[in-house]
Write a protein that holds these residues in place. Structure first.
Motif, PDB file in Angstrom:
ATOM      1  N   THR A 160     -41.753-127.368 -36.918  1.00  0.00           N
ATOM      2  CA  THR A 160     -40.580-126.507 -37.053  1.00  0.00           C
ATOM      3  C   THR A 160     -40.904-125.322 -37.947  1.00  0.00           C
ATOM      4  O   THR A 160     -41.824-125.372 -38.761  1.00  0.00           O
ATOM      5  N   ASP A 161     -40.141-124.263 -37.773  1.00  0.00           N
ATOM      6  CA  ASP A 161     -40.285-123.083 -38.626  1.00  0.00           C
ATOM      7  C   ASP A 161     -38.932-122.391 -38.696  1.00  0.00           C
ATOM      8  O   ASP A 161     -38.095-122.540 -37.796  1.00  0.00           O
ATOM      9  N   THR A 162     -38.718-121.650 -39.766  1.00  0.00           N
ATOM     10  CA  THR A 162     -37.499-120.872 -39.927  1.00  0.00           C
ATOM     11  C   THR A 162     -37.853-119.396 -39.898  1.00  0.00           C
ATOM     12  O   THR A 162     -38.738-118.952 -40.635  1.00  0.00           O
ATOM     13  N   LEU A 163     -37.158-118.643 -39.049  1.00  0.00           N
ATOM     14  CA  LEU A 163     -37.425-117.226 -38.874  1.00  0.00           C
ATOM     15  C   LEU A 163     -36.226-116.426 -39.374  1.00  0.00           C
ATOM     16  O   LEU A 163     -35.102-116.914 -39.393  1.00  0.00           O
ATOM     17  N   GLU A 164     -36.482-115.176 -39.751  1.00  0.00           N
ATOM     18  CA  GLU A 164     -35.407-114.343 -40.267  1.00  0.00           C
ATOM     19  C   GLU A 164     -35.558-112.918 -39.755  1.00  0.00           C
ATOM     20  O   GLU A 164     -36.681-112.420 -39.595  1.00  0.00           O
ATOM     21  N   VAL A 165     -34.433-112.277 -39.485  1.00  0.00           N
ATOM     22  CA  VAL A 165     -34.447-110.893 -39.018  1.00  0.00           C
ATOM     23  C   VAL A 165     -33.493-110.065 -39.873  1.00  0.00           C
ATOM     24  O   VAL A 165     -32.613-110.587 -40.552  1.00  0.00           O
ATOM     25  N   ARG A 166     -33.676-108.744 -39.807  1.00  0.00           N
ATOM     26  CA  ARG A 166     -32.693-107.812 -40.347  1.00  0.00           C
ATOM     27  C   ARG A 166     -32.263-106.881 -39.219  1.00  0.00           C
ATOM     28  O   ARG A 166     -33.033-106.631 -38.285  1.00  0.00           O
ATOM     29  N   LEU A 167     -31.061-106.415 -39.291  1.00  0.00           N
ATOM     30  CA  LEU A 167     -30.525-105.521 -38.280  1.00  0.00           C
ATOM     31  C   LEU A 167     -30.449-104.115 -38.847  1.00  0.00           C
ATOM     32  O   LEU A 167     -29.944-103.906 -39.963  1.00  0.00           O
ATOM     33  N   LEU A 168     -30.940-103.149 -38.070  1.00  0.00           N
ATOM     34  CA  LEU A 168     -30.984-101.758 -38.519  1.00  0.00           C
ATOM     35  C   LEU A 168     -30.213-100.874 -37.546  1.00  0.00           C
ATOM     36  O   LEU A 168     -30.310-101.050 -36.325  1.00  0.00           O
ATOM     37  N   ASP A 169     -29.466 -99.899 -38.092  1.00  0.00           N
ATOM     38  CA  ASP A 169     -28.773 -98.961 -37.221  1.00  0.00           C
ATOM     39  C   ASP A 169     -29.713 -97.832 -36.803  1.00  0.00           C
ATOM     40  O   ASP A 169     -30.914 -97.869 -37.099  1.00  0.00           O
ATOM     41  N   VAL A 212     -34.515-123.389 -30.017  1.00  0.00           N
ATOM     42  CA  VAL A 212     -34.203-122.336 -30.976  1.00  0.00           C
ATOM     43  C   VAL A 212     -32.701-122.330 -31.216  1.00  0.00           C
ATOM     44  O   VAL A 212     -31.910-122.388 -30.273  1.00  0.00           O
ATOM     45  N   ARG A 213     -32.303-122.246 -32.468  1.00  0.00           N
ATOM     46  CA  ARG A 213     -30.878-122.175 -32.798  1.00  0.00           C
ATOM     47  C   ARG A 213     -30.699-121.411 -34.100  1.00  0.00           C
ATOM     48  O   ARG A 213     -31.595-121.359 -34.943  1.00  0.00           O
ATOM     49  N   GLY A 214     -29.531-120.819 -34.249  1.00  0.00           N
ATOM     50  CA  GLY A 214     -29.211-120.158 -35.501  1.00  0.00           C
ATOM     51  C   GLY A 214     -28.848-121.173 -36.564  1.00  0.00           C
ATOM     52  O   GLY A 214     -28.318-122.250 -36.263  1.00  0.00           O
ATOM     53  N   LEU A 215     -29.138-120.847 -37.813  1.00  0.00           N
ATOM     54  CA  LEU A 215     -28.784-121.749 -38.905  1.00  0.00           C
ATOM     55  C   LEU A 215     -27.276-121.729 -39.128  1.00  0.00           C
ATOM     56  O   LEU A 215     -26.618-120.704 -38.941  1.00  0.00           O
ATOM     57  N   GLN A 216     -26.736-122.858 -39.530  1.00  0.00           N
ATOM     58  CA  GLN A 216     -25.303-122.977 -39.760  1.00  0.00           C
ATOM     59  C   GLN A 216     -25.049-123.490 -41.165  1.00  0.00           C
ATOM     60  O   GLN A 216     -25.812-124.302 -41.693  1.00  0.00           O
ATOM     61  N   GLY A 217     -23.974-122.999 -41.739  1.00  0.00           N
ATOM     62  CA  GLY A 217     -23.618-123.419 -43.087  1.00  0.00           C
ATOM     63  C   GLY A 217     -22.805-124.699 -43.075  1.00  0.00           C
ATOM     64  O   GLY A 217     -22.530-125.288 -42.028  1.00  0.00           O
ATOM     65  N   GLU A 218     -22.399-125.113 -44.275  1.00  0.00           N
ATOM     66  CA  GLU A 218     -21.616-126.346 -44.429  1.00  0.00           C
ATOM     67  C   GLU A 218     -20.139-126.055 -44.669  1.00  0.00           C
ATOM     68  O   GLU A 218     -19.358-126.968 -44.906  1.00  0.00           O
ATOM     69  N   GLY A 219     -19.766-124.773 -44.647  1.00  0.00           N
ATOM     70  CA  GLY A 219     -18.356-124.423 -44.772  1.00  0.00           C
ATOM     71  C   GLY A 219     -17.936-123.886 -46.118  1.00  0.00           C
ATOM     72  O   GLY A 219     -16.809-123.414 -46.278  1.00  0.00           O
ATOM     73  N   ASP A 220     -18.818-123.952 -47.119  1.00  0.00           N
ATOM     74  CA  ASP A 220     -18.442-123.474 -48.452  1.00  0.00           C
ATOM     75  C   ASP A 220     -19.304-122.296 -48.898  1.00  0.00           C
ATOM     76  O   ASP A 220     -19.410-122.003 -50.094  1.00  0.00           O
ATOM     77  N   GLU A 221     -19.893-121.588 -47.933  1.00  0.00           N
ATOM     78  CA  GLU A 221     -20.769-120.467 -48.263  1.00  0.00           C
ATOM     79  C   GLU A 221     -19.953-119.199 -48.517  1.00  0.00           C
ATOM     80  O   GLU A 221     -18.866-119.004 -47.954  1.00  0.00           O
ATOM     81  N   SER A 222     -20.504-118.352 -49.346  1.00  0.00           N
ATOM     82  CA  SER A 222     -19.899-117.043 -49.575  1.00  0.00           C
ATOM     83  C   SER A 222     -20.172-116.147 -48.373  1.00  0.00           C
ATOM     84  O   SER A 222     -21.048-116.456 -47.556  1.00  0.00           O
ATOM     85  N   PRO A 223     -19.442-115.028 -48.220  1.00  0.00           N
ATOM     86  CA  PRO A 223     -19.725-114.106 -47.109  1.00  0.00           C
ATOM     87  C   PRO A 223     -21.174-113.649 -47.073  1.00  0.00           C
ATOM     88  O   PRO A 223     -21.772-113.535 -46.003  1.00  0.00           O
ATOM     89  N   ALA A 224     -21.767-113.421 -48.238  1.00  0.00           N
ATOM     90  CA  ALA A 224     -23.166-112.992 -48.276  1.00  0.00           C
ATOM     91  C   ALA A 224     -24.095-114.094 -47.788  1.00  0.00           C
ATOM     92  O   ALA A 224     -25.063-113.840 -47.065  1.00  0.00           O
ATOM     93  N   GLU A 280     -26.747-116.285 -40.690  1.00  0.00           N
ATOM     94  CA  GLU A 280     -26.668-115.783 -39.319  1.00  0.00           C
ATOM     95  C   GLU A 280     -27.926-115.031 -38.937  1.00  0.00           C
ATOM     96  O   GLU A 280     -28.279-114.956 -37.761  1.00  0.00           O
ATOM     97  N   ARG A 281     -28.598-114.494 -39.900  1.00  0.00           N
ATOM     98  CA  ARG A 281     -29.818-113.733 -39.633  1.00  0.00           C
ATOM     99  C   ARG A 281     -31.048-114.630 -39.554  1.00  0.00           C
ATOM    100  O   ARG A 281     -32.163-114.162 -39.382  1.00  0.00           O
ATOM    101  N   GLN A 282     -30.843-115.942 -39.708  1.00  0.00           N
ATOM    102  CA  GLN A 282     -31.958-116.885 -39.693  1.00  0.00           C
ATOM    103  C   GLN A 282     -31.864-117.814 -38.491  1.00  0.00           C
ATOM    104  O   GLN A 282     -30.767-118.204 -38.082  1.00  0.00           O
ATOM    105  N   GLY A 283     -33.013-118.143 -37.954  1.00  0.00           N
ATOM    106  CA  GLY A 283     -33.068-119.067 -36.829  1.00  0.00           C
ATOM    107  C   GLY A 283     -34.089-120.153 -37.067  1.00  0.00           C
ATOM    108  O   GLY A 283     -35.108-119.942 -37.742  1.00  0.00           O
TER     109      GLY A 283
END
Length: 199
Positions: free
Chosen positions: A23-32, A58-70, A76-79
Motif C-alpha cells: 500500500t501507499d498514500t499519495l497526495e496532490v495539490r490543485l492549482l488554478d 484506489v480510494r480517497g482517504l476519509q476522516g472520522e467525523g471530528d476533523e477541522s475544515p483544513a 480529500e487531497r490524499q488517496g
C-alpha cells in the motif's frame, strides 16, 4: 459550457511501480490557471479511482467525523492505493465542481506480482521431495517475496492438489507450510494460491 481550468499536481515522489499486497498514500495539490493553490472552500471535490480495479484498488482517504475544515481538505487531497495483481493501470484523480465538466488527470502505475518459490522445510531440511511413499507424509513450505526480493508476510495461502486421490495437501493456517499425505501411486501437482486475508 465553461471548462474547469484546474490542474492536478502530484506532491512528493509518486511511485511508478508498486508490489501486489503493498500500500501507499499519495497526495496532490490543485492549482488554478495562475498557478495558485485552490482551496476546498471553492466548492472543489476530488475523487480517486483506478483505471483497472483488478490491478490496484484506489480510494480517497476519509476522516472520522471530528476533523477541522483544513484537515478535511488535506484528506480529500490524499488517496490510498493497494496493489492487487500484476499489470499496468493508472491512478485517476478527478476534480469536480458544480456547474462545470469534471476533469481527470491520470498517473501511470505498474503493479508487480508476487513470487512464490519452494523453500526449505523444517521437517525435511531440504526443498520439496520429488516423490513420497504411500501413507507417508512430508511438510513443505514456500517463500513469498515482492519484486524487490523482500519477504511479504501476512498473506493467506490456499493449497490444492491436482489429484487429491493420490496426494492430499493440507495447508497450515498462519504459516507458509503444508502437509503432504500420499494416498496412492500416481502423479500429482501442488498449486499454491496467494491472496491477502479478506480478499
Amino acid at each position: 459550457v465553461q471548462a474547469l481550468d484546474i490542474a492536478v499536481q502530484a506532491i512528493g515522489a509518486w511511485p511508478d511501480t508498486l508490489s501486489a499486497a503493498a500500500t501507499d498514500t499519495l497526495e496532490v495539490r490543485l492549482l488554478d490557471a495562475h498557478g495558485e493553490v485552490v482551496s476546498a472552500t471553492d466548492g472543489i471535490r476530488v475523487r480517486w479511482t483506478s483505471d483497472d480495479p483488478a490491478v490496484a484498488a484506489v480510494r480517497g482517504l476519509q476522516g472520522e467525523g471530528d476533523e477541522s475544515p483544513a484537515e478535511l481538505e488535506r484528506l480529500e487531497r490524499q488517496g490510498s492505493i493497494r496493489g492487487l495483481s500484476g499489470g499496468p493501470t493508472e491512478v485517476l484523480v478527478t476534480v469536480e465542481r458544480d456547474g462545470f465538466p469534471s476533469r481527470t488527470t491520470s498517473f501511470p502505475l505498474r503493479v508487480e506480482g508476487l513470487t512464490v518459490v519452494p523453500s526449505d522445510s523444517a521437517d525435511l531440511g531440504q526443498l520439496w521431495p520429488d516423490s513420497i511413499s504411500i501413507t507417508d507424509t512430508a511438510t513443505v513450505a514456500v517463500s513469498v517475496t515482492d519484486f524487490r526480493g523482500d519477504p511479504v508476510p501476512g498473506l493467506a495461502l490456499t493449497w490444492t492438489s491436482s489429484s487429491p486421490q493420490s496426494l492430499q495437501v493440507t495447508g497450515r493456517p498462519g504459516t507458509t507450510e503444508a502437509l503432504l499425505t500420499a494416498r496412492r501411486a500416481g502423479p500429482a501437482e501442488v498449486t499454491v494460491l496467494v491472496a491477502e486475508p479478506g480478499l
